[in-house]
Design a protein around this motif. Structure first.
Motif, PDB file in Angstrom:
ATOM      1  N   LYS A 130      17.097  63.569  48.395  1.00  0.00           N
ATOM      2  CA  LYS A 130      16.274  62.850  47.417  1.00  0.00           C
ATOM      3  C   LYS A 130      14.831  63.301  47.533  1.00  0.00           C
ATOM      4  CE  LYS A 130      18.806  58.614  46.667  1.00  0.00           C
ATOM      5  NZ  LYS A 130      19.599  57.777  47.568  1.00  0.00           N
ATOM      6  N   PHE A 131      14.189  63.558  46.399  1.00  0.00           N
ATOM      7  CA  PHE A 131      12.739  63.751  46.367  1.00  0.00           C
ATOM      8  C   PHE A 131      12.173  62.493  45.732  1.00  0.00           C
ATOM      9  CE2 PHE A 131      14.252  68.191  45.998  1.00  0.00           C
ATOM     10  CZ  PHE A 131      13.714  68.675  47.174  1.00  0.00           C
ATOM     11  N   ALA A 132      11.569  61.643  46.531  1.00  0.00           N
ATOM     12  CA  ALA A 132      11.122  60.322  46.072  1.00  0.00           C
ATOM     13  C   ALA A 132      12.303  59.630  45.386  1.00  0.00           C
ATOM     14  CB  ALA A 132       9.912  60.443  45.162  1.00  0.00           C
ATOM     15  N   THR A 171      17.144  62.279  42.740  1.00  0.00           N
ATOM     16  CA  THR A 171      18.202  62.815  43.604  1.00  0.00           C
ATOM     17  C   THR A 171      18.541  64.232  43.156  1.00  0.00           C
ATOM     18  OG1 THR A 171      19.054  60.580  43.771  1.00  0.00           O
ATOM     19  CG2 THR A 171      20.473  62.343  44.566  1.00  0.00           C
ATOM     20  N   ALA A 172      18.159  65.228  43.951  1.00  0.00           N
ATOM     21  CA  ALA A 172      18.380  66.625  43.575  1.00  0.00           C
ATOM     22  C   ALA A 172      19.792  67.073  43.955  1.00  0.00           C
ATOM     23  CB  ALA A 172      17.341  67.516  44.231  1.00  0.00           C
ATOM     24  N   VAL A 173      20.290  66.596  45.100  1.00  0.00           N
ATOM     25  CA  VAL A 173      21.652  66.920  45.527  1.00  0.00           C
ATOM     26  C   VAL A 173      22.322  65.598  45.858  1.00  0.00           C
ATOM     27  CG1 VAL A 173      23.059  68.053  47.273  1.00  0.00           C
ATOM     28  CG2 VAL A 173      21.020  69.194  46.399  1.00  0.00           C
ATOM     29  N   SER A 208      20.256  76.070  35.487  1.00  0.00           N
ATOM     30  CA  SER A 208      18.948  76.014  36.131  1.00  0.00           C
ATOM     31  C   SER A 208      18.548  74.560  36.402  1.00  0.00           C
ATOM     32  CB  SER A 208      17.933  76.682  35.208  1.00  0.00           C
ATOM     33  OG  SER A 208      16.705  76.745  35.861  1.00  0.00           O
ATOM     34  N   GLY A 209      18.036  74.317  37.604  1.00  0.00           N
ATOM     35  CA  GLY A 209      17.537  72.986  37.935  1.00  0.00           C
ATOM     36  C   GLY A 209      18.602  72.013  38.402  1.00  0.00           C
ATOM     37  N   CYS A 210      19.837  72.481  38.642  1.00  0.00           N
ATOM     38  CA  CYS A 210      20.901  71.540  39.019  1.00  0.00           C
ATOM     39  C   CYS A 210      20.887  71.240  40.519  1.00  0.00           C
ATOM     40  CB  CYS A 210      22.266  72.083  38.609  1.00  0.00           C
ATOM     41  SG  CYS A 210      22.797  73.478  39.592  1.00  0.00           S
ATOM     42  N   GLY A 211      20.036  71.923  41.272  1.00  0.00           N
ATOM     43  CA  GLY A 211      19.938  71.614  42.703  1.00  0.00           C
ATOM     44  C   GLY A 211      20.519  72.672  43.619  1.00  0.00           C
ATOM     45  N   LYS A 212      20.787  73.875  43.095  1.00  0.00           N
ATOM     46  CA  LYS A 212      21.403  74.933  43.905  1.00  0.00           C
ATOM     47  C   LYS A 212      20.472  75.367  45.037  1.00  0.00           C
ATOM     48  CE  LYS A 212      21.710  77.825  40.417  1.00  0.00           C
ATOM     49  NZ  LYS A 212      21.131  77.066  39.307  1.00  0.00           N
TER      50      LYS A 212
HETATM   51  N1  LIG Z   1       9.923  69.721  46.622  1.00  0.00           N
HETATM   52  C1  LIG Z   1      10.401  69.100  45.517  1.00  0.00           C
HETATM   53  N2  LIG Z   1       9.888  67.924  45.117  1.00  0.00           N
HETATM   54  C2  LIG Z   1      10.380  67.292  44.021  1.00  0.00           C
HETATM   55  N3  LIG Z   1      11.365  67.769  43.252  1.00  0.00           N
HETATM   56  C3  LIG Z   1      11.930  68.932  43.596  1.00  0.00           C
HETATM   57  C4  LIG Z   1      11.474  69.669  44.747  1.00  0.00           C
HETATM   58  N4  LIG Z   1      12.204  70.814  44.840  1.00  0.00           N
HETATM   59  C5  LIG Z   1      13.066  70.782  43.804  1.00  0.00           C
HETATM   60  N5  LIG Z   1      12.907  69.671  43.053  1.00  0.00           N
HETATM   61  C6  LIG Z   1      13.689  69.302  41.874  1.00  0.00           C
HETATM   62  O1  LIG Z   1      15.048  69.360  42.203  1.00  0.00           O
HETATM   63  C7  LIG Z   1      15.801  69.901  41.134  1.00  0.00           C
HETATM   64  C8  LIG Z   1      16.649  71.042  41.612  1.00  0.00           C
HETATM   65  O2  LIG Z   1      15.829  72.118  41.961  1.00  0.00           O
HETATM   66  P1  LIG Z   1      16.405  73.485  42.497  1.00  0.00           P
HETATM   67  O3  LIG Z   1      15.266  74.376  42.829  1.00  0.00           O
HETATM   68  O4  LIG Z   1      17.382  73.198  43.568  1.00  0.00           O
HETATM   69  O5  LIG Z   1      17.156  74.026  41.203  1.00  0.00           O
HETATM   70  P2  LIG Z   1      18.051  75.337  41.046  1.00  0.00           P
HETATM   71  O6  LIG Z   1      19.417  74.865  40.750  1.00  0.00           O
HETATM   72  O7  LIG Z   1      17.860  76.248  42.189  1.00  0.00           O
HETATM   73  O8  LIG Z   1      17.450  75.948  39.721  1.00  0.00           O
HETATM   74  P3  LIG Z   1      17.165  77.507  39.355  1.00  0.00           P
HETATM   75  O9  LIG Z   1      18.471  78.060  38.903  1.00  0.00           O
HETATM   76  O10 LIG Z   1      16.204  77.381  38.223  1.00  0.00           O
HETATM   77  O11 LIG Z   1      16.593  78.171  40.553  1.00  0.00           O
HETATM   78  C9  LIG Z   1      14.820  70.288  40.049  1.00  0.00           C
HETATM   79  O12 LIG Z   1      14.859  69.316  39.032  1.00  0.00           O
HETATM   80  C10 LIG Z   1      13.482  70.280  40.737  1.00  0.00           C
HETATM   81  O13 LIG Z   1      12.485  69.843  39.860  1.00  0.00           O
END
Ligand SMILES: Nc1ncnc2c1ncn2[C@@H]1O[C@H](COP(=O)(O)OP(=O)(O)OP(=O)(O)O)[C@@H](O)[C@H]1O
Ligand SMILES: [Mg+2]
Lengths: 288, 377
Positions: B19-21, B24-26, B45-49
């Protein structure tokens, strides 16, 4: 090869004119004059002869070259101290602080420069003198029996110099560290690097241009500083610029003063050149 | 968990949450990666990988859950102590060092001897096909060469697990195709377990033994590429992996897994229930049909054996060599379908406006209970 039209040439000339004028009027002409004055000797009232006597004086009279050596060593020390203190600060500003904190910290480094150097130095005197604040606090805490004099010694000079120079070290360091990709630090960490190893092998090599330019600026400013050493060091500060001042103003010996001025320029350039050679850096690399 | 069961897996991820604040990223991700396999995480993109991968590498601590590498929990272990190396999204090669020094970096940090370092670096450079690049500076390398050096720099350390974060993202299409094959080959040669992140489904399908499809912080499905392609478990997977015709419809009648449905355009089709949800009569459905599972013919007679039949006009031809498609409009409802053209030459002269007959089976018409998640794809 592209041909440059007369119009473009004129534009370039107009754009560069202020710079060329500035160099010519404030840097080159005075130095030529300084050189000619320094190379003459007064043999009778209003009669001058070409001579190296003024330069010889510097090497013959121990007071002069010792003062210079002392000034140079103190300046190198001040530069090193500024670097050691400034590097962690810059690293924090560039790599760790984010958003508002980052800009306010940067501003905080600049804040002392809102007041003139004279006032700033007097501020230090108020703090450090016998009847000053630090002395008072020490007595109040019972750590000192009587008033403590912290002015008029080398440490006071050093404190003043480092304080005055900090900004000129922090600005180039922050800008080079800012351009360091965080990924490099993480990659090094991922490949097994310890904090110290990463600092030595990744961060410092990357920041080298900033370190070199910061050090050159701080060294030159410190070496040529007049106010801080004389005010904080008092009568015995023995700063080389004081000798130049004395020759020009007290003794009215412009010839000697000019020779000292020229020597300051040559010797400080030589020190920087040696420094660059010793650390295997090139001046060109700092302008990237 | 006993050690024997863990030994087969190089990586076990158990209910990991980040969780970021408030965000929930993952979200509750669990999976295992068998030793020596090529595991991909595929998602938009942005799904949390990247967030998930950074937790495995040790740059982020999970909010909750556990990560084990070779059966050993990695919680609280810093990145430089984990038997894991990572190829960064932007490679992060050290510009202040030569190519050979980059590859030697990790060995040097481990305190390996000079002779050993030299030998291993030379062998690794040869393995990635750049035996003479050692003396070069990083900025003298091409994109594909940088790629290989970034991988060599990690592989030379013989990690238990190599993490790759969209390493082909910066390359042009042609080079990407080539590197895909090379990477797969390299992985098979060295036998290291690869965990590979990508948003490009063809990379995941071509290279992987196992693929996890990720969406909005969760794993939608984990399986081999064939399973994901032919037996998607959620509407998101069906839409994200491979191309599909996709419609929204409503179930008219349900008989076991067989469904009679009507699309929004009013076309009546026969489909098969897929995924986890229970299809109810009258319930809203996401319907998917792959372009290559639709048969095309110039005569209506050929189509009689199919459950679903459409007669329509060719609206557009999308020529792309072996991947050529036709867009066909249903005469009755104006319903649009994309159809793959067979490569037998029979349709090489197909013209725009020509009437064609289409047919496909109910088994190839996958129906998922509509939950809105598919729109994200
Ligand atoms: N340090 C952080 N603080 C707050 N939110 C974050 C932080 N790092 C990532 N996020 C958020 O978490 C989510 C997932 O980010 P992540 O970088 O894992 O995506 P990704 O799947 O790798 O995307 P991409 O394919 O664009 O690289 C995004 O919505 C991002 O805004
Ligand atoms: Mg990412």
């Amino acid at each position: 090869m592209e041909r440059v039209s007369a119009g473009t040439k004129l534009t370039v000339l107009v754009l560069f004119a202020p710079f060329i004028l500035w160099m010519l009027l404030l840097v080159i002409l005075p130095h030529i004059d300084l050189l000619t004055i320094s190379l003459r000797e007064r043999v009778a009232p209003r009669v001058y002869e070409f001579s190296f006597k003024n330069y010889m004086e510097f090497f013959v009279e121990p007071l002069y070259w010792r003062t210079f050596a002392r000034t140079a060593i103190m300046s190198i020390l001040a530069t090193v101290l500024t670097l050691i203190i400034g590097f962690p600060i810059s690293y924090y500003i560039a790599k760790i602080a984010r958003g508002r904190l980052k800009s306010s910290l940067f501003l905080l480094c600049m804040l002392p420069f809102w007041v003139s150097e004279l006032v700033r130095t007097f501020g230090w005197m108020i703090l450090l003198r016998e009847s000053g604040i630090i002395s008072g606090v020490l007595q109040w805490l019972g750590l000192a029996d009587g008033p403590v004099e912290m002015l008029y010694n080398d440490a006071a000079i050093m404190v003043g110099l480092v304080y005055t120079s900090m900004l000129f070290m922090v600005v180039p360091l922050v800008s080079t560290l800012d351009s360091l990709d965080d990924g490099l630090i993480e990659a090094a960490y991922d490949l097994g690097g310890s904090t110290i190893a990463i600092l030595r092998e990744i961060v410092i090599p990357h920041a080298m241009p900033g370190i070199v330019s910061g050090c050159i600026v701080v060294f030159m400013l410190t070496l040529g500083n007049y106010l801080t050493p004389t005010l904080l060091g008092g009568k015995d500060s023995l700063w080389f610029t004081e000798q130049i001042y004395n020759q020009f103003i007290t003794r009215f010996n412009w010839e000697q003063g000019s020779a000292f001025g020229f020597l300051l320029l040559l010797l400080s350039s030589a020190i920087i050149w040696t420094g660059l050679r010793l650390t295997r850096q090139r001046l060109q690399d700092t302008i990237k | 968990m006993n050690a024997d069961a863990s030994a087969a897996f190089d990586l076990e991820v158990e209910s990991v949450v980040k969780k970021f604040a408030a965000f929930t990223a993952v979200d509750e991700v669990s999976f295992t990666v068998p030793k020596g396999s090529f595991f991909s995480i595929l998602g938009p993109s942005g799904c949390g990988k990247t967030t998930l991968m950074r937790m495995i590498a040790g740059f982020l601590e999970p909010t909750s859950g556990d990560l084990r590498i070779k059966g050993r929990s990695m919680l609280g272990v810093p990145p430089n102590r984990r038997p894991v190396n990572m190829v960064f999204q932007h490679l992060a090669l050290f510009p202040m060092m030569s190519v050979a020094e980059n590859v030697a970096y990790g060995l040097r940090r481990r305190g390996a001897g000079r002779a050993e370092i030299e030998e291993k670096v030379a062998a690794m450079l040869a393995r990635v096909g750049l035996p003479d690049a050692g003396e070069k500076r990083i900025d003298q390398l091409s994109g594909g060469q940088k790629q290989r050096i970034a991988i060599a720099r990690c592989l030379v350390l013989e990690p238990d697990l190599l993490l790759l974060d969209e390493p082909l993202g910066a390359l042009d299409l042609k080079l990407r195709e080539q590197m895909k094959v090379e990477l797969k080959q390299l992985q098979a040669d060295v036998g290291t377990t690869f965990v590979y992140i990508t948003h490009d489904q063809s990379e995941a399908l071509v290279m992987s033994d196992q693929v996890a499809v990720m969406n909005a912080g969760r794993f939608e499905q984990v399986g081999n590429p064939q399973a994901l392609y032919y037996r998607p478990e959620t509407a998101f997977v069906a839409g994200f992996v491979g191309d599909s015709n996709r419609w929204i419809g409503a179930a008219v009648a349900v008989d076991g897994r067989g469904i009679k449905l009507a699309t929004d355009d009013g076309l009546v089709l026969y489909g098969t229930a897929a995924g986890r949800g229970q299809v109810q009569s009258g319930g809203s459905l996401d319907v998917f049909v792959r372009p290559e599972s639709i048969a095309i013919s110039r005569s209506g007679k050929d189509m009689e054996s199919w459950h679903n039949r459409v007669q329509g006009k060719v609206k557009n031809l999308l020529f792309n060599g072996a991947n050529s498609r036709a867009v066909v409009i249903d005469d009755k409802t104006g319903f649009e379908l994309i159809v793959a053209l067979p490569q037998t030459g029979e349709f090489a002269d197909l013209q725009r406006g020509e009437t064609v007959h289409l047919g496909w089976s109910a088994e190839q018409t996958l129906c998922f209970v509509h939950d809105g998640a598919a729109e994200a794809a």
